[in-house]
Write a protein that holds these residues in place. Structure first.
Motif, PDB file in Angstrom:
ATOM      1  N   UNK A 163      -4.498  42.061   9.382  1.00 54.64           N
ATOM      2  CA  UNK A 163      -4.048  43.566   9.687  1.00 54.64           C
ATOM      3  C   UNK A 163      -4.795  44.640  10.695  1.00 54.64           C
ATOM      4  N   UNK A 164      -6.042  44.268  10.580  1.00 54.15           N
ATOM      5  CA  UNK A 164      -6.950  44.982  11.561  1.00 54.15           C
ATOM      6  C   UNK A 164      -6.397  44.548  13.032  1.00 54.15           C
ATOM      7  N   UNK A 165      -6.318  43.248  13.370  1.00 55.80           N
ATOM      8  CA  UNK A 165      -5.903  43.011  14.720  1.00 55.80           C
ATOM      9  C   UNK A 165      -4.527  43.674  15.187  1.00 55.80           C
ATOM     10  N   UNK A 166      -3.584  43.654  14.238  1.00 61.88           N
ATOM     11  CA  UNK A 166      -2.218  44.349  14.354  1.00 61.88           C
ATOM     12  C   UNK A 166      -2.353  45.736  14.604  1.00 61.88           C
ATOM     13  N   UNK A 167      -3.212  46.438  13.904  1.00 60.91           N
ATOM     14  CA  UNK A 167      -3.452  47.816  14.179  1.00 60.91           C
ATOM     15  C   UNK A 167      -4.186  48.190  15.581  1.00 60.91           C
ATOM     16  N   UNK A 168      -4.996  47.374  15.861  1.00 64.99           N
ATOM     17  CA  UNK A 168      -5.772  47.469  17.137  1.00 64.99           C
ATOM     18  C   UNK A 168      -4.510  47.266  18.319  1.00 64.99           C
ATOM     19  N   UNK A 169      -3.799  46.386  18.175  1.00 64.73           N
ATOM     20  CA  UNK A 169      -2.746  46.185  19.440  1.00 64.73           C
ATOM     21  C   UNK A 169      -1.814  47.397  19.167  1.00 64.73           C
ATOM     22  N   UNK A 170      -1.481  47.698  18.244  1.00 65.05           N
ATOM     23  CA  UNK A 170      -0.571  48.912  18.102  1.00 65.05           C
ATOM     24  C   UNK A 170      -0.954  50.098  18.753  1.00 65.05           C
ATOM     25  N   UNK A 171      -2.413  50.512  18.578  1.00 66.25           N
ATOM     26  CA  UNK A 171      -3.046  51.664  19.268  1.00 66.25           C
ATOM     27  C   UNK A 171      -3.011  51.419  20.510  1.00 66.25           C
ATOM     28  N   UNK A 172      -3.426  50.242  21.208  1.00 73.03           N
ATOM     29  CA  UNK A 172      -3.546  50.007  22.434  1.00 73.03           C
ATOM     30  C   UNK A 172      -2.135  50.105  23.266  1.00 73.03           C
ATOM     31  N   UNK A 256     -13.448  43.892  18.530  1.00 74.96           N
ATOM     32  CA  UNK A 256     -12.949  45.305  19.231  1.00 74.96           C
ATOM     33  C   UNK A 256     -12.946  46.469  18.612  1.00 74.96           C
ATOM     34  N   UNK A 257     -12.253  46.491  17.381  1.00 74.71           N
ATOM     35  CA  UNK A 257     -12.276  47.411  16.496  1.00 74.71           C
ATOM     36  C   UNK A 257     -13.527  48.030  15.990  1.00 74.71           C
ATOM     37  N   UNK A 258     -14.413  47.231  15.662  1.00 73.48           N
ATOM     38  CA  UNK A 258     -15.794  47.749  15.309  1.00 73.48           C
ATOM     39  C   UNK A 258     -16.555  48.391  16.452  1.00 73.48           C
ATOM     40  N   UNK A 259     -16.341  47.696  17.534  1.00 68.37           N
ATOM     41  CA  UNK A 259     -17.247  48.492  18.704  1.00 68.37           C
ATOM     42  C   UNK A 259     -16.615  49.788  19.037  1.00 68.37           C
ATOM     43  N   UNK A 260     -15.250  49.640  19.051  1.00 71.30           N
ATOM     44  CA  UNK A 260     -14.704  51.136  19.431  1.00 71.30           C
ATOM     45  C   UNK A 260     -14.955  52.091  18.288  1.00 71.30           C
ATOM     46  N   UNK A 261     -15.034  51.760  17.073  1.00 75.96           N
ATOM     47  CA  UNK A 261     -15.474  52.753  16.039  1.00 75.96           C
ATOM     48  C   UNK A 261     -16.851  53.226  16.297  1.00 75.96           C
TER      49      UNK A 261
END
Length: 357
Positions: A163-172, A256-261
């Motif tokens: 779910x986290x991976x999908x959320x990152x792609x949607x944000x991108x 990527x989500x954690x680094x971006x956060x």
């Protein structure tokens, strides 16, 4: 012989979160502004077991799917070993025929796990922001209300690494910036109410845990409906990326989500410190001082100002902030910028005025 590795993994993830909740509760109770110290007589009685209602209540939001049922089973198991009460809430969105009967089935399964309280909450899904966003807004409103009603210390959500991976792609895809790329936080909500124990676990681990424990699960047909953006991403987009780039895409996106956060948190803190320095004695934003800030910091200051003025944070996108930013960096005498929530941003005499029109 210990539990299956998948079961052990979900229990460990939940145990860590419950320990965090208990520690936070203990710290709050022992703080100077918390409850007063017990009298000696009360201390003498401290060896007696505490009343049931003195233990923090943790709810699990459960749809009946594999992720949330695995989460519910782990919570039920771990709560019995810790000083925690465990309950559950299932939200009936009313979007499919028979959804009320399915919600009743989920409630029965959760009650069989000895979770208490357990309830089903029916909601009406609106239209604002599209079907997925509207359903999400209705769901969180219901969960907030349930948590308040029962006095819950936290609500656990079954979002996984997938779910986290999908959320990152949607944000991108939306071009929404670093904060959007940071995905879902392990702890979120105004008071840290929502906890996501499974962000480091993949979806298959949760499903396997249900399988080996013979826990019935319900697969929401909406999750396979190509009418929904997230469904297309799950069944078409991510598999295509893994085919082109190889395995490990989901894990890389989660990192990527954690680094971006981490980056977004640092920039947000910088912007919060800088905001007072770019205002005049009357509290107005000074354009010259804003211009001197790094773009990433300046845009955060502008976004914060727009939200304070009444623009809904969920409807305020990068393109809105870019238009306001041009009043600072590309001033050509342009007029006011209209923002969501009937908020206007306008440059007047070297000041940036953001207010509801």
């Amino acid at each position: 012989m210990g539990p299956h590795p998948a079961v052990a993994a979900i229990r460990l993830a939940v145990r860590r979160v419950l320990h965090d909740i208990i520690a936070e509760r203990s710290e709050s109770d022992s703080s100077p502004i918390g409850p007063s110290r017990p009298t000696p007589a009360a201390a003498d009685r401290s060896t007696a077991p505490p009343p049931a209602d003195s233990r923090p209540l943790v709810l699990v939001a459960c749809s009946g799917g594999a992720d949330s049922m695995a989460l519910a089973s782990a919570l039920a198991f771990e709560a019995r070993k810790l000083s925690v009460r465990a309950g559950a809430v299932t939200v009936d969105h009313g979007l499919q025929p028979g959804s009320d009967l399915r919600a009743c089935e989920v409630v029965s399964r959760l009650a069989a796990m000895r979770l208490d309280p357990v309830e089903s909450v029916a909601v009406t899904v609106g239209r604002d922001g599209g079907p997925e966003a509207a359903a999400r807004d209705a769901r969180y409103a219901a969960l907030d209300a349930a948590a308040e009603r029962h006095g819950a210390a936290a609500v656990l959500l079954g979002h996984t690494r997938d779910d986290q991976a999908e959320t990152v792609l949607l944000g991108l895809a939306r071009g929404s910036g670093t904060r959007s790329l940071s995905g879902m936080a392990p702890v979120s909500g105004a008071t840290g109410r929502y906890r996501r124990p499974f962000l480091q676990l993949d979806r298959q681990t949760a499903r396997k845990a249900c399988l080996v424990q013979a826990i019935p699960v319900w697969d929401d047909p909406h999750n396979a409906d190509p009418a929904y953006t997230r469904s297309r991403l799950r069944h078409e987009g991510l598999p295509a990326l893994e085919k082109a780039l190889g395995k490990g895409v989901v894990e890389a996106l989660a990192r990527t989500a954690q680094l971006s956060r981490d980056d977004a948190d640092a920039l947000d803190a910088w912007a919060a410190d800088a905001e007072s320095a770019v205002r005049d004695d009357a509290g107005q934003l000074e354009c010259a001082k804003l211009y001197a800030l790094p773009p990433a910091v300046r845009r955060r200051v502008l976004r914060r100002a727009a939200v304070v003025a009444g623009a809904p944070a969920g409807s305020l996108f990068a393109r809105h902030i870019e238009e306001v930013d041009r009043l600072i960096t590309g001033w050509r005498g342009q007029g006011a910028i209209n923002l969501p929530g009937r908020v206007e941003a306008q440059r007047q005499g070297g000041r940036l005025v953001i207010r509801q029109g």
